[in-house]
Motif scaffolding. Sequence first.
Motif, PDB file in Angstrom:
ATOM      1  N   ASP A   1      -7.359   4.516  -6.285  1.00  0.00           N
ATOM      2  CA  ASP A   1      -7.289   4.519  -4.992  1.00  0.00           C
ATOM      3  C   ASP A   1      -7.113   6.155  -4.384  1.00  0.00           C
ATOM      4  O   ASP A   1      -6.432   6.540  -3.515  1.00  0.00           O
ATOM      5  CB  ASP A   1      -6.385   3.718  -4.184  1.00  0.00           C
TER       6      ASP A   1
ATOM      7  N   TRP B   1       0.760  -1.063  -0.033  1.00  0.00           N
ATOM      8  CA  TRP B   1       0.121  -0.001   0.075  1.00  0.00           C
ATOM      9  C   TRP B   1       0.689   1.255  -0.110  1.00  0.00           C
ATOM     10  O   TRP B   1       0.549   2.440  -0.672  1.00  0.00           O
ATOM     11  CB  TRP B   1      -0.871   0.072   1.199  1.00  0.00           C
TER      12      TRP B   1
ATOM     13  N   TRP C   1     -10.378  -0.467   2.713  1.00  0.00           N
ATOM     14  CA  TRP C   1      -9.635  -0.864   1.646  1.00  0.00           C
ATOM     15  C   TRP C   1      -8.498  -1.475   1.945  1.00  0.00           C
ATOM     16  O   TRP C   1      -8.201  -2.652   1.019  1.00  0.00           O
ATOM     17  CB  TRP C   1      -9.273   0.668   1.009  1.00  0.00           C
ATOM     18  N   LEU C   2      -7.949  -1.444   3.025  1.00  0.00           N
ATOM     19  CA  LEU C   2      -6.589  -2.238   3.489  1.00  0.00           C
ATOM     20  C   LEU C   2      -7.053  -3.916   3.384  1.00  0.00           C
ATOM     21  O   LEU C   2      -6.338  -4.780   2.902  1.00  0.00           O
ATOM     22  CB  LEU C   2      -5.963  -1.709   4.445  1.00  0.00           C
TER      23      LEU C   2
ATOM     24  N   PHE D   1      -3.316  -4.927  -4.896  1.00  0.00           N
ATOM     25  CA  PHE D   1      -3.841  -3.394  -5.090  1.00  0.00           C
ATOM     26  C   PHE D   1      -3.838  -3.137  -6.555  1.00  0.00           C
ATOM     27  O   PHE D   1      -4.612  -2.360  -6.961  1.00  0.00           O
ATOM     28  CB  PHE D   1      -2.749  -2.660  -4.354  1.00  0.00           C
TER      29      PHE D   1
END
Length: 186
Positions: free
Chosen positions: A112, A54, A125-126, A103
């Motif tokens: 994102d 991320w 989201w993570l 991702f």
Amino acid sequence: MIARSFLVVILAYLLAHGVTAWLVTPVQAAYMPEITVYASLVYLPHGVRVLAAWLLGWIAIVPLAIGAFLSEFLFTSHDLAHVTDPVLLVSIAVGAVSAPLAFGVMRLARPDKRPDGRPNVHWTWLLLAGAIASVLNSVGQSMVFSGSLLPGLPLSVTVVYGVGDLIGLIVTTLALMLLFRAMRER
């Protein structure tokens, strides 16, 4: 900046793998010895994978692979010949690629970034990226080790990989949130 980020990811991976190897694995082995050989129910390095991917994107593959390689050497075998086994190297690659790939898949579905260009940071989201990465990793690891899994256990091992990755992500994320909160309060 990149060198420092790489070092942080490698050290975080080593720490997470060490805690998993020295604390989680012995407890799990007492209750599920046949599965413990292949997978952990609380695999903390998965949290490091997801957070590194991320924060760093695709470049996270490099420190994640280095961290996984060093972890295998330090916590598993202490034998360079074992760690350089082609099956283990492919397993390390699958683990290192799973989160950045997740991702990438998510960005295809929904960018994102906010309209102002800043990253969109939200824990769901993570966790979703972690879940996708877990599925990718679970399937990949099951394929890599398909020749060495005990008959009748591949589905169990795949499920434990997935559950362990997700629990590891949640524990790692919560630990970091508490750490950052404590740092802010000081």
